[in-house]
Design an enzyme around this catalytic site. Structure first.
Site, PDB file in Angstrom:
ATOM      1  N   SER A   1      28.243  43.033  47.505  1.00  0.00           N
ATOM      2  CA  SER A   1      29.638  42.867  47.926  1.00  0.00           C
ATOM      3  C   SER A   1      30.287  44.233  48.086  1.00  0.00           C
ATOM      4  O   SER A   1      30.410  44.992  47.120  1.00  0.00           O
ATOM      5  CB  SER A   1      30.415  42.068  46.877  1.00  0.00           C
ATOM      6  OG  SER A   1      31.801  42.243  47.099  1.00  0.00           O
TER       7      SER A   1
ATOM      8  N   HIS B   1      28.033  41.050  51.701  1.00  0.00           N
ATOM      9  CA  HIS B   1      29.082  40.102  51.340  1.00  0.00           C
ATOM     10  C   HIS B   1      30.427  40.792  51.539  1.00  0.00           C
ATOM     11  O   HIS B   1      30.672  41.871  50.999  1.00  0.00           O
ATOM     12  CB  HIS B   1      28.889  39.676  49.887  1.00  0.00           C
ATOM     13  CG  HIS B   1      29.851  38.638  49.423  1.00  0.00           C
ATOM     14  ND1 HIS B   1      29.658  37.298  49.631  1.00  0.00           N
ATOM     15  CD2 HIS B   1      31.034  38.753  48.752  1.00  0.00           C
ATOM     16  CE1 HIS B   1      30.667  36.612  49.102  1.00  0.00           C
ATOM     17  NE2 HIS B   1      31.521  37.484  48.562  1.00  0.00           N
TER      18      HIS B   1
ATOM     19  N   ASP C   1      34.443  40.491  51.309  1.00  0.00           N
ATOM     20  CA  ASP C   1      35.537  39.765  50.668  1.00  0.00           C
ATOM     21  C   ASP C   1      36.854  40.048  51.370  1.00  0.00           C
ATOM     22  O   ASP C   1      37.398  41.148  51.257  1.00  0.00           O
ATOM     23  CB  ASP C   1      35.664  40.220  49.206  1.00  0.00           C
ATOM     24  CG  ASP C   1      34.533  39.693  48.346  1.00  0.00           C
ATOM     25  OD1 ASP C   1      34.265  38.479  48.399  1.00  0.00           O
ATOM     26  OD2 ASP C   1      33.928  40.502  47.619  1.00  0.00           O
TER      27      ASP C   1
ATOM     28  N   MET D   1      40.702  39.339  51.377  1.00  0.00           N
ATOM     29  CA  MET D   1      41.770  38.825  50.495  1.00  0.00           C
ATOM     30  C   MET D   1      43.113  39.022  51.182  1.00  0.00           C
ATOM     31  O   MET D   1      43.378  40.092  51.732  1.00  0.00           O
ATOM     32  CB  MET D   1      41.773  39.605  49.183  1.00  0.00           C
ATOM     33  CG  MET D   1      40.461  39.521  48.431  1.00  0.00           C
ATOM     34  SD  MET D   1      40.595  40.475  46.918  1.00  0.00           S
ATOM     35  CE  MET D   1      39.005  40.128  46.180  1.00  0.00           C
TER      36      MET D   1
ATOM     37  N   HIS E   1      33.495  36.077  53.133  1.00  0.00           N
ATOM     38  CA  HIS E   1      34.111  35.210  52.121  1.00  0.00           C
ATOM     39  C   HIS E   1      35.627  35.315  52.272  1.00  0.00           C
ATOM     40  O   HIS E   1      36.227  36.322  51.906  1.00  0.00           O
ATOM     41  CB  HIS E   1      33.636  35.691  50.735  1.00  0.00           C
ATOM     42  CG  HIS E   1      34.241  34.966  49.593  1.00  0.00           C
ATOM     43  ND1 HIS E   1      34.152  35.423  48.293  1.00  0.00           N
ATOM     44  CD2 HIS E   1      34.950  33.812  49.517  1.00  0.00           C
ATOM     45  CE1 HIS E   1      34.767  34.587  47.486  1.00  0.00           C
ATOM     46  NE2 HIS E   1      35.274  33.602  48.203  1.00  0.00           N
TER      47      HIS E   1
ATOM     48  N   MET F   1      39.049  34.701  51.172  1.00  0.00           N
ATOM     49  CA  MET F   1      39.977  34.312  50.103  1.00  0.00           C
ATOM     50  C   MET F   1      41.372  34.373  50.727  1.00  0.00           C
ATOM     51  O   MET F   1      42.183  35.267  50.459  1.00  0.00           O
ATOM     52  CB  MET F   1      39.822  35.264  48.914  1.00  0.00           C
ATOM     53  CG  MET F   1      38.591  34.935  48.088  1.00  0.00           C
ATOM     54  SD  MET F   1      38.124  36.255  46.971  1.00  0.00           S
ATOM     55  CE  MET F   1      37.175  37.285  48.080  1.00  0.00           C
TER      56      MET F   1
ATOM     57  N   MET G   1      32.070  30.221  42.693  1.00  0.00           N
ATOM     58  CA  MET G   1      32.717  31.370  42.073  1.00  0.00           C
ATOM     59  C   MET G   1      32.362  31.360  40.590  1.00  0.00           C
ATOM     60  O   MET G   1      32.531  30.347  39.906  1.00  0.00           O
ATOM     61  CB  MET G   1      34.244  31.299  42.215  1.00  0.00           C
ATOM     62  CG  MET G   1      34.801  31.559  43.606  1.00  0.00           C
ATOM     63  SD  MET G   1      34.411  33.149  44.379  1.00  0.00           S
ATOM     64  CE  MET G   1      34.790  34.353  43.124  1.00  0.00           C
TER      65      MET G   1
ATOM     66  N   ASP H   1      28.870  34.200  42.966  1.00  0.00           N
ATOM     67  CA  ASP H   1      29.713  35.345  43.275  1.00  0.00           C
ATOM     68  C   ASP H   1      30.681  35.612  42.128  1.00  0.00           C
ATOM     69  O   ASP H   1      31.540  34.793  41.821  1.00  0.00           O
ATOM     70  CB  ASP H   1      30.492  35.034  44.571  1.00  0.00           C
ATOM     71  CG  ASP H   1      31.336  36.210  45.035  1.00  0.00           C
ATOM     72  OD1 ASP H   1      31.116  37.342  44.557  1.00  0.00           O
ATOM     73  OD2 ASP H   1      32.220  35.988  45.894  1.00  0.00           O
TER      74      ASP H   1
HETATM   75  C1  DX5 Z   1      35.733  38.278  43.689  1.00  0.00           C
HETATM   76  C2  DX5 Z   1      34.900  38.525  44.928  1.00  0.00           C
HETATM   77  C3  DX5 Z   1      33.510  38.980  44.610  1.00  0.00           C
HETATM   78  C4  DX5 Z   1      33.443  40.337  43.976  1.00  0.00           C
HETATM   79  C5  DX5 Z   1      32.170  40.449  43.204  1.00  0.00           C
HETATM   80  O1  DX5 Z   1      36.945  37.701  44.042  1.00  0.00           O
HETATM   81  O2  DX5 Z   1      34.771  37.335  45.676  1.00  0.00           O
HETATM   82  O3  DX5 Z   1      32.691  38.953  45.767  1.00  0.00           O
HETATM   83  O4  DX5 Z   1      33.501  41.367  44.913  1.00  0.00           O
HETATM   84  O5  DX5 Z   1      32.215  41.628  42.504  1.00  0.00           O
HETATM   85  P1  DX5 Z   1      31.531  41.792  41.070  1.00  0.00           P
HETATM   86  O6  DX5 Z   1      30.058  41.587  41.269  1.00  0.00           O
HETATM   87  O7  DX5 Z   1      31.901  43.176  40.670  1.00  0.00           O
HETATM   88  O8  DX5 Z   1      32.122  40.728  40.172  1.00  0.00           O
HETATM   89 ZN    ZN Z   2      33.162  37.198  47.275  1.00  0.00          ZN
END
Ligand code: DX5
Ligand code: ZN
Length: 239
Positions: free
Chosen positions: A26, A51, A53, A55, A84, A86, A155, A193
């Site tokens: 990620s 991956h 993320d 947000m 992903h 969010m 999650m 994740d």
């Molecule tokens: C959390 C994200 C994850 C995060 C994982 O909200 O969706 O993908 O980046 O990071 P680690 O492995 O550091 O928990």
């Molecule tokens: Zn993620």
């Protein structure tokens, strides 16, 4: 480069008991001023996908990055882009993320009023369909829609931040979902994740996850060496 022009990786394919394992670092934990370099290092070291993320500051408190960043890194590698979202009401953006180069688009069940339609929208956009469930969201959410998804992202922390601690009770949920998929003879990818580190990698694999996301465990330190080490552990588990 648009999604149409690029040759798409197949994604994970499960055949009978021959499960394909994939490792997706990620980039939330990467060094953003050297993002291209970090991605190159993990890809060279064997990452099967990246991956990503996204947000929005609404579904989760933080804002990470969006379309221009994804578009820009897309030109540097052909590995699977596992996006992903969010993001609240993600149906507003599905086609745009596909156009930016997503190979998997994952939305949160908690983020949309009409999960089924949003999943169908991803399917129509021609990429792999992912559905994410927060730690507190029941697997019964999948009743009646499991056929519409290729991958369930479980999650294993509450979404919003990297570097959190793995929620232990999630192990039971991974096992239950793998059992559910086997009962229905479904080829289902289960992605984990959040909080996955060297110490619990074996636990999540054994529970039934086959797509492993790791952020801080990869990018805090030497991303290439960490990727190689985790890939090796996954290979050892699956052989
Ligand atoms: C959390 C994200 C994850 C995060 C994982 O909200 O969706 O993908 O980046 O990071 P680690 O492995 O550091 O928990
Ligand atoms: Zn993620």
């Amino acid at each position: 480069m648009t999604a149409e022009k690029r040759e798409r990786p197949e994604g994970a394919i499960l055949q009978g008991d021959m499960m394909e394992y994939r490792f997706h670092p990620s980039i939330l934990a990467a060094d953003f001023k050297n993002l291209g370099r970090d991605i190159e290092q993990v890809v060279q070291a064997g990452a099967d996908g990246i991956h990503i993320d996204v947000m929005d500051g609404d579904f989760v408190p933080q804002i990470s990055f969006g379309m221009p960043v994804i578009r820009s890194i897309r030109s540097s590698t052909d590995v699977t882009f596992d996006v992903h979202l969010m993001v609240a009401n993600p149906e507003r953006y599905i086609e745009t993320f596909v156009d930016c180069g997503a190979d998997i688009v994952t939305i949160h069940a908690e983020a949309t009023r009409d999960v089924e339609n949003a999943l169908k929208q991803i399917r129509r956009a021609g990429v792999r369909v992912g559905l994410a469930l927060n730690p507190g969201t029941s697997l019964s959410t999948l009743d009646y829609i499991i056929d519409d998804v290729d991958m369930v992202l479980l999650m294993t922390v509450n979404p919003g931040f990297g570097g959190q601690k793995y929620i232990e009770k999630a192990t039971r949920k991974i096992k239950a979902l793998r059992a559910m998929a086997r009962n229905e003879d479904r080829e289902l990818d289960i992605e984990v994740d959040g909080g996955v580190i060297a110490e619990n990698l074996h636990t999540v694999l054994e529970a039934g996850a086959n797509i492993i996301v790791m952020g801080s465990a990869v990018f805090n330190g030497d991303p290439a060496a960490n990727t190689a080490r985790f890939k090796e552990e996954i290979a050892r588990f699956s052989s």
